[in-house]
Design an enzyme around this catalytic site. Structure first.
Site, PDB file in Angstrom:
ATOM      1  N   ASP A 185       0.649  -1.102  -0.009  1.00  0.00           N
ATOM      2  CA  ASP A 185      -0.148   0.067   0.031  1.00  0.00           C
ATOM      3  C   ASP A 185       0.892   1.174  -0.002  1.00  0.00           C
ATOM      4  O   ASP A 185       2.023   0.984   0.174  1.00  0.00           O
ATOM      5  CB  ASP A 185      -1.038  -0.037   1.246  1.00  0.00           C
ATOM      6  CG  ASP A 185      -2.113   0.720   0.893  1.00  0.00           C
ATOM      7  OD1 ASP A 185      -1.963   1.633   0.159  1.00  0.00           O
ATOM      8  OD2 ASP A 185      -3.041   0.686   1.689  1.00  0.00           O
TER       9      ASP A 185
ATOM     10  N   GLU B  73     -10.696   6.434   4.279  1.00  0.00           N
ATOM     11  CA  GLU B  73      -9.701   5.962   5.009  1.00  0.00           C
ATOM     12  C   GLU B  73      -9.871   6.348   6.511  1.00  0.00           C
ATOM     13  O   GLU B  73     -11.109   6.809   6.871  1.00  0.00           O
ATOM     14  CB  GLU B  73      -8.305   6.166   4.368  1.00  0.00           C
ATOM     15  CG  GLU B  73      -8.334   5.505   2.926  1.00  0.00           C
ATOM     16  CD  GLU B  73      -6.702   5.618   2.731  1.00  0.00           C
ATOM     17  OE1 GLU B  73      -5.895   5.121   3.208  1.00  0.00           O
ATOM     18  OE2 GLU B  73      -6.443   5.899   1.397  1.00  0.00           O
TER      19      GLU B  73
HETATM   20  C1  BGC Z   1      -5.031   3.194   0.266  1.00  0.00           C
HETATM   21  C2  BGC Z   1      -5.359   2.104  -0.804  1.00  0.00           C
HETATM   22  C3  BGC Z   1      -5.091   2.674  -2.156  1.00  0.00           C
HETATM   23  C4  BGC Z   1      -3.836   3.321  -2.113  1.00  0.00           C
HETATM   24  C5  BGC Z   1      -3.460   4.273  -3.534  1.00  0.00           C
HETATM   25  C6  BGC Z   1      -3.851   4.156   0.006  1.00  0.00           C
HETATM   26  O1  BGC Z   1      -3.810   5.216   0.994  1.00  0.00           O
HETATM   27  O2  BGC Z   1      -5.158   2.552   1.696  1.00  0.00           O
HETATM   28  O3  BGC Z   1      -6.342   1.624  -0.760  1.00  0.00           O
HETATM   29  O4  BGC Z   1      -5.138   1.702  -2.991  1.00  0.00           O
HETATM   30  O5  BGC Z   1      -3.632   4.540  -1.304  1.00  0.00           O
HETATM   31  O6  BGC Z   1      -3.989   5.460  -3.752  1.00  0.00           O
END
Ligand code: BGC
Length: 640
Positions: free
Chosen positions: A333, A530
């Protein structure tokens, strides 16, 4: 075979013939040692030398031959790669922190747009231009290895202004329709392909176990069966098989593993559960995704019993790649490796731990040069075995070949018209209608019928595309306002009500009086994504929303509350004062689907994908845990 795949097959056969023809000539020349000296030692006549050179240049290398099996192409390519070529393939910077020249020089394997990172102007065409520019840079490298471009198209191609925005996963979980989800995946793939983007960091197959979690709406629901069933999204995105069909993009099952299980619903927190529970609740959707041939899996920021998934060799290598037989590649991630030791930034040790755990491509948005340097040093000292680097490259390159990127590396602009096109919007509207969950309907106040010729609409989410779309819409966190074209819920109500119905509107409820037959309050959460959406306190309505509803109630007309939120909200105390309650979730750009249900054009068929708390203090509350919910998992009324 449909007409598109027939065309693809013809192309394949034609190029195979070309390749075979080249192959014969190339053998004649290269068979002499490939030089200008004949086997008998004599110099090759000048004309022959020119011919030989021309043919050598024209002869495709085996890995560029689409007629060869992918495995052979990968072997051939890997044999030609230097360590630096291989390190580049494993590196994924963010578009803002890399130039085309750097992509060429460092043999970068993939670039991403993080949430909201878009070219300017943010139009489908400029996305395609940006993509093609970066792709050209990758192809200018010595070995001409195309790059993959990744985005979070988690409810449609949501970074792009003008794209169709579908309901977030929680709404699709309520709709309980895997075939619908497959079609949404297909539509999303087409909109992505138009802009060149070939890799989607979706679907999230997380199983939410605590609605305090800011990613509750990214989950299809609280039971593994829902997320497993909705892995049809992968079929829609990738097509029957990668590279086949009108549009095919690489899908990602995320976030592996147990992201929905963290204590307190803390995004990036710790899942303190037994291995038995982890396997029973959180692993099945990944098993289903692997069975469907998902191309990549993204590792979770979270930990399992104190150990970060980004360093979890047992779960990533032994369970995912070994036991589940996952043959695609694992991506970390965003800055995920930084968090292994809890200190900001990443160290050489964190790089080694992540790669040795089984991560194949590392999302290092800014510090990608440092990552390459550190990984090179770790390989040099033997802390990361060369076999691990080769395995990672093999996995990544296999997907690039399967996607057909070596043959068709550029954006497929034929699909540009589908971005936000009428067909996709109609699909989204239908999905919105299917996702509505009717939770209360006193005296059958819904659906509106001939007795309702004067309706009042209020609420902060009534006329607001940004609020009804939620996070991951144009920007990472999403934001209120007219951020992208679409139909607001109010506009949908006006359209469906038709000219015979007078629709009054006051955002805060002012203007209502008892001449109205009913009032609709469209209220709910502000957009978030998030950890920004983690809630440790109450989960109740905002004061402004409460005031709006009270104004409507004071007019003494039936009040219907439409809740626009990414999760259940704590409404038990207020519910007795409302005549009807509809959970609309985060419907996206097609608000008409909400109106379709309110007016009975579509009967409500959605069912709760999560247990609805009686009180925020009940969180976590899930089916079968003995707590008394306001509405149980699976609940949903329809019209009689
Ligand atoms: C998130 C992911 C995402 C990634 C890329 C991260 O902050 O947890 O779900 O795919 O960013 O944007």
């Amino acid at each position: 075979m449909d007409c598109t795949s027939a065309k693809a097959e013809r192309r394949r056969v034609r190029s195979r013939h070309r390749v075979l023809a080249f192959g014969v000539l190339a053998t004649l020349v290269i068979g002499t040692g490939g030089g200008t000296v004949r086997r008998d030692g004599g110099a090759v006549p000048a004309a022959d030398a020119v011919l030989a050179a021309t043919e050598r240049a024209a002869a495709p290398l085996p890995y560029l031959d689409p007629g060869l099996p992918v495995g052979k192409r990968v072997d051939d390519l890997i044999a030609r790669m230097s360590l630096d070529d291989k390190l580049g393939q494993m590196t994924q910077p963010e578009r803002r922190y890399i130039t085309p020249a750097e992509i060429t020089a460092h043999r970068i394997g993939s670039v991403l747009s993080s949430g909201g990172s878009a070219p300017s102007p943010n139009t489908p065409r400029s996305w395609a231009d940006m993509y093609d520019g970066l792709q050209r840079a990758a192809l200018a490298g010595r070995l001409r290895v195309p790059l993959m471009y990744g985005v979070d198209a988690v409810h449609g191609h949501n970074n792009v202004v003008g794209a169709t925005i579908f309901p977030h996963n929680i709404g699709l979980g309520a709709a309980r329709d895997p075939e619908l989800v497959r079609r949404i995946g297909g539509a999303t793939a087409r909109e992505m392909a138009a802009t060149g983007v070939d890799w989607n960091f979706a679907p999230c197959v997380c199983v939410v176990r605590n609605d305090r979690w800011g990613r509750t709406y990214e989950s299809f629901g609280e039971v593994p069966g829902l997320a497993s069933a909705m892995t049809t999204m992968i079929d829609g995105l990738q097509g029957e098989k990668l590279g086949a069909g009108p549009a095919s993009v690489l899908a990602t099952a995320k976030h592996y593993l147990g992201d929905g299980a963290t204590q307190g619903g803390d995004d990036r927190g710790d899942a303190r559960i037994s291995e038995e529970r982890l396997r029973e609740i959180h692993l099945p959707p990944f098993r289903a995704a692997v069975r469907r041939g998902v191309g990549s899996v993204m590792v979770s920021y979270s930990s399992w019993n104190g150990v970060k998934l980004h360093e979890h060799r047992y779960l990533v290598t032994d369970v995912l790649k070994g036991e589940l037989g996952f043959t695609g590649f694992v991506v970390s991630d965003y800055n995920g490796i930084d968090q292994i030791d809890g200190a900001p930034g990443f160290t050489r040790d964190e790089v080694a731990k992540a790669v040795n755990a089984g991560i194949d491509m590392v999302m290092v948005p800014e510090e990608w040069k440092k990552f390459i340097r550190y990984l090179r040093a770790e390989v040099g000292e033997g802390d990361v075995p060369m076999a691990r680097i080769d395995d990672a490259n093999r996995r990544i390159l296999t997907k690039k070949f399967e996607l057909g990127l070596f043959e068709n590396p550029m954006a497929d602009r034929r699909h540009l018209g589908s971005v936000g096109g009428a067909g996709h919007r109609a699909l989204a509207r239908g999905a919105v209608a299917r996702s509505q969950v009717l939770l209360k309907n006193s005296q059958d106040v819904l659906p509106f019928g001939p007795a309702h010729d004067k309706i009042f609409v209020a609420g902060r989410s009534a006329d607001d595309i940004g609020r009804q779309s939620g996070g991951w819409t144009v920007t990472w966190q999403g934001k209120p306002g007219g951020i992208t074209p679409g139909t607001t819920i109010l506009e949908g109500i006006r359209e469906v009500a038709g000219p015979g119905v007078e629709v009054g509107y006051g955002r805060d409820g002012k203007g209502i009086d008892d001449s109205y037959d009913a009032a609709i309050a469209v209220v709910g959460e502000d957009p978030y994504a998030e950890y920004h959406g983690d809630r440790t306190g109450g989960l109740g309505l905002d004061d402004a929303d409460v005031r709006t509803i009270e104004r409507l109630r004071a007019a003494d007309v039936p009040v219907i509350v439409v809740l626009v939120s990414g999760r259940p909200m704590d409404v038990a105390q207020r519910l007795p004062g409302w005549d009807a309650l509809v959970a609309a979730w985060l419907p996206g750009t097609e608000g008409g689907g909400v109106a379709d249900v309110l007016f009975g054009r579509s009967a409500p068929t959605g069912r709760l994908p999560v247990t609805w708390m009686s009180d925020a203090d009940q969180q976590p509350i899930n089916q079968g845990d003995g707590k008394k919910p306001l509405f149980p998992f699976g609940y949903g009324l329809t019209y009689g």
